[in-house]
Design a protein around this motif. Structure first.
Motif: not given
Length: 518
Positions: A70, A110-111
């Motif tokens: 992320d 990834e967020s």
């Protein structure tokens, strides 16, 4: 695109029409028409094999992305500039390089995006927004530590300040953070905007704020104008909400915690390097550049506070084990031994920019220092330093006094000092330990053996002492002055090899054999 340009030209389209149809410039059309298919193939191949500016850092960037999928490109840029101070690279270069690495190595980002609502900018010097945040960091011993921070941002320039604690904030901590922030900004704004935090606000009685007693006194002493947002109203302080998120995800995320002092120092360096230097996404300007103008609109900080309680005595600092205190991002020295004597001391800043450090119980002045203009400086009084040369000489004399032949011992220690200038104290401590645990005759004999065989180190001396102790246990007499009485020793390793094997009781072997027979 190259093939489409040539196909359209063959169909009778003009160069201007081809450019409009493909949405490219005419110069691009001309450039592609001049290239032959073989030239174009070579150019495409060179693009694919061309080295990039960040290729030398590819391995470490990949390790960051794999460990933290992320991680944003902006944080990658900050980490690179922190680790490699001489690296000069554009933001777009890092962004495109990270994008290519994610695509090449299938590292999906990834967020968890959060939506903020934009609010109009306030005039310069009008407002500072304040908020709290916390993170959970991995420490060097692989444990998890909860850290708390308070953040400030000037609404117009977006110039920021922050402080961290490894414990919950108290109202007094909040007041001290305000003082440090005002010194960081070089002034006080017309209004301060807060959330309804219990350290500041007790309750809101239909619009009338009831502040905590300490903060009310501080508000009156600084003549502050406060605005407290309604609950669940983040739009009123959207700028500080963004700052809190920026601190969490760009500075704190994935960073390893060592101690609170180094963590704060890293945080202030991050503010100068990234937080206040990087171009703001909304204003498209560097906060540090706009702040140079906004600072002129702030109300000057008044040194002497006229408050009802003794505010001077409430400004305390912890004494660190290196006999220093920290104040406004700088370290100030204290006399050696202060750390064991006091846990905390009080400070007072005079109008002449002098810092007075004193004992709050007796009023005794411990140290005085001039306050420098910069940050991250160690301000040290020479009187607070140890006279290391005098200390070593006295230590050598103390160790030499433990031997019968003090002059010979001092000469031996002098050679050790010349051989190990950086570790003389450690060598002396080891020899002193041997002198306290052994017979004077053993020590004298070991000293002569070491001199005879040119063995000048504390480890060798200790080995000789151990050997002679074992030899005396097997001999009725030990003649110190007669060198022939000491067995022939060709090398230090022979002494070390003469070790005694471990002995077991017969019952131990009987028990083992009986167990095997079963």
């Amino acid at each position: 695109m190259y093939m489409e340009i040539h196909q359209l030209i063959k169909k009778g389209f003009s160069k201007t029409q081809v450019a409009k149809k493909l949405g490219i410039s005419r110069s691009t059309v001309y450039r592609n028409l001049k290239r032959s298919p073989s030239d174009m193939a070579e150019w495409v191949e060179s693009i694919q094999t061309r080295s990039k500016k960040l290729d030398p850092y590819k391995k470490i960037i990949l390790s960051w992305l794999r460990e933290h999928p992320d991680m944003s490109a902006a944080q990658v840029e900050d980490w690179l500039k922190e680790k490699y101070e001489d690296l000069e690279v554009g933001e777009s270069t890092v962004r495109s390089y990270v994008r290519e690495l994610r695509k090449q190595y299938h590292i999906n980002k990834e967020s968890s995006p959060r939506i903020y609502e934009a609010i109009p900018d306030t005039p310069m010097g009008e407002q500072i927004q304040v908020d709290f945040g916390h993170t959970k960091q991995k420490a060097v011993d692989n444990t998890e530590v909860k850290l708390n921070f308070i953040a400030f941002v000037l609404s117009n320039s977006r110039y920021k300040y922050k402080e961290w604690l490894d414990r919950p904030f108290t109202t007094q901590d909040v007041i001290k953070a305000h003082e440090n922030a005002f010194n960081w900004f070089g002034g006080i704004p017309s209004e301060l905007v807060y959330d309804q935090d219990s350290l500041i606000v007790v309750s809101e009685n239909h619009g009338d704020l009831i502040l905590t007693q300490e903060f009310q006194q501080y508000k009156e002493s600084r003549n502050l104008t406060l605005h407290v947002c309604r609950k669940a109203d983040p739009e009123s302080k959207g700028k500080i909400e963004n700052v809190v998120g920026f601190i969490k995800h760009n500075f704190a995320k994935h960073r390893v915690f060592h101690n609170i002092d180094s963590w704060n120092e890293q945080g202030w360096e991050w503010l100068n390097r990234t937080g206040n230097y990087k171009i703001h996404n909304t204003t498209k300007k560097r906060p540090v550049d706009v702040f140079s103008l906004e600072r002129q609109h702030l109300r000057p900080v008044i040194k002497n506070l006229d408050i009802k309680y003794n505010y001077e005595n409430s400004i305390s600092r912890s004494v660190h084990k290196d006999n220093t205190i920290r104040y406004l991002s700088n370290r100030y020295s204290l006399p050696l031994g202060t750390f064991g004597k006091y846990e905390t001391v009080c400070i007072k800043e005079t109008e002449e920019k002098e810092l007075i450090i004193y004992n709050h119980q007796t009023g005794e002045i411990i140290a005085k220092h001039n306050i420098p203009d910069g940050r991250g400086i160690l301000v040290k009084d020479r009187k607070h330093s140890r006279d290391r040369s005098k200390g070593i000489a006295a230590f050598m004399d103390t160790v030499a006094q433990q031997f019968k032949d003090k002059e010979l011992a001092f000469e031996y220690l002098q050679i050790i000092k010349e051989k190990y200038p950086r570790y003389t104290r450690d060598q002396l401590q080891m020899i002193l330990k041997e002198t306290k645990a052994n017979d004077p005759e053993i020590l004298s004999s070991a000293l002569k053996e070491c001199r005879k065989r040119n063995l000048y180190s504390a480890t060798d001396f200790s080995d000789v002492v151990s050997y002679l102790k074992r030899y005396r246990q097997t001999s009725d007499t030990l003649i110190i002055d007669n060198a022939e009485s000491v067995p022939s020793i060709s090398h230090i390793s022979n002494w070390i090899l003469e070790t005694e094997a471990q002995k077991r009781e017969v019952d131990t072997y009987t028990a083992i054999l009986e167990g095997e027979s079963k």
